[in-house]
Design a protein around this motif. Structure first.
Motif, PDB file in Angstrom:
ATOM      1  N   ALA A  22     -17.508  44.057  58.908  1.00 29.14           N
ATOM      2  CA  ALA A  22     -17.498  45.519  59.040  1.00 29.14           C
ATOM      3  C   ALA A  22     -16.074  45.971  59.311  1.00 29.14           C
ATOM      4  CB  ALA A  22     -18.407  45.960  60.176  1.00 29.14           C
ATOM      5  N   ILE A  23     -15.710  47.095  58.729  1.00 30.82           N
ATOM      6  CA  ILE A  23     -14.444  47.747  59.078  1.00 30.82           C
ATOM      7  C   ILE A  23     -14.807  48.865  60.036  1.00 30.82           C
ATOM      8  CG2 ILE A  23     -12.549  49.187  58.276  1.00 30.82           C
ATOM      9  CD1 ILE A  23     -12.433  47.583  55.774  1.00 30.82           C
ATOM     10  N   LEU A  24     -14.162  48.862  61.184  1.00 26.46           N
ATOM     11  CA  LEU A  24     -14.443  49.903  62.151  1.00 26.46           C
ATOM     12  C   LEU A  24     -13.177  50.531  62.680  1.00 26.46           C
ATOM     13  CD1 LEU A  24     -14.470  48.899  65.565  1.00 26.46           C
ATOM     14  CD2 LEU A  24     -15.693  47.177  64.303  1.00 26.46           C
ATOM     15  N   SER A  25     -13.334  51.750  63.139  1.00 29.73           N
ATOM     16  CA  SER A  25     -12.243  52.483  63.770  1.00 29.73           C
ATOM     17  C   SER A  25     -12.505  52.458  65.278  1.00 29.73           C
ATOM     18  CB  SER A  25     -12.216  53.919  63.243  1.00 29.73           C
ATOM     19  OG  SER A  25     -11.187  54.638  63.849  1.00 29.73           O
ATOM     20  N   ARG A  26     -11.593  51.868  66.014  1.00 28.91           N
ATOM     21  CA  ARG A  26     -11.799  51.661  67.447  1.00 28.91           C
ATOM     22  C   ARG A  26     -11.482  52.910  68.268  1.00 28.91           C
ATOM     23  NH1 ARG A  26      -8.359  46.932  69.242  1.00 28.91           N
ATOM     24  NH2 ARG A  26      -6.889  47.990  67.912  1.00 28.91           N
ATOM     25  N   GLY A  49      -8.629  56.553  65.258  1.00 30.05           N
ATOM     26  CA  GLY A  49      -8.510  56.874  63.836  1.00 30.05           C
ATOM     27  C   GLY A  49      -8.067  55.682  63.012  1.00 30.05           C
ATOM     28  N   ASP A  50      -7.280  55.952  61.984  1.00 31.33           N
ATOM     29  CA  ASP A  50      -6.815  54.881  61.096  1.00 31.33           C
ATOM     30  C   ASP A  50      -5.894  53.892  61.810  1.00 31.33           C
ATOM     31  OD1 ASP A  50      -8.295  55.961  59.055  1.00 31.33           O
ATOM     32  OD2 ASP A  50      -6.592  56.920  58.055  1.00 31.33           O
ATOM     33  N   ASP A  51      -5.259  54.311  62.904  1.00 26.74           N
ATOM     34  CA  ASP A  51      -4.393  53.395  63.659  1.00 26.74           C
ATOM     35  C   ASP A  51      -5.194  52.316  64.384  1.00 26.74           C
ATOM     36  OD1 ASP A  51      -2.132  54.764  62.856  1.00 26.74           O
ATOM     37  OD2 ASP A  51      -2.126  56.067  64.626  1.00 26.74           O
ATOM     38  N   GLY A  52      -6.499  52.545  64.541  1.00 30.55           N
ATOM     39  CA  GLY A  52      -7.330  51.590  65.260  1.00 30.55           C
ATOM     40  C   GLY A  52      -8.291  50.822  64.375  1.00 30.55           C
TER      41      GLY A  52
END
Length: 107
Positions: A22-26, A49-52
């Motif tokens: 899974a790709i997740l945003s932390r 967001g995309d940084d996480g």
């Protein structure tokens, strides 16, 4: 442990094995002072967001939670994004909503 929003799931074949990922945003770690003052009940975090973005094994997901936006709090300084608080078992009590009906019916 950290919280994240799953963006999507996918499978990746490596050699003879297939891994489900899974790709997740932390989210950030919970605000320490608020967590302490609430006796560990209010986990207030900010979306990265995309940084996480992170890739994890689906089997590493421990539970499904809701991250609910709440108003900026004066005790959380230095953040410009909307804070979110974690809520577990959202909707578990919905079976209690509604009119009481007798269980035994002779119809």
């Amino acid at each position: 442990m950290y919280c994240g929003e799953v963006r999507f799931y996918f499978q990746l074949k490596i050699g003879e094995s297939t891994r489900t990922l899974a790709i997740l945003s932390r989210y950030t770690a919970p605000h320490r002072w608020l967590l302490s003052e609430s006796y560990g009940t209010v986990w207030s975090c900010h979306a990265l967001g995309d940084d996480g973005l992170a890739i994890i094994e689906v089997s590493d997901i421990q539970s499904c939670i809701a991250m609910i936006p709440h108003a900026d709090l004066p005790c959380i300084e230095g953040y410009t994004s909307t804070p979110y608080f974690m809520m577990e078992k959202l909707g578990d009590d919905t079976e209690l909503v509604g009119p009481d009906e007798p269980e035994d019916s002779d119809e």
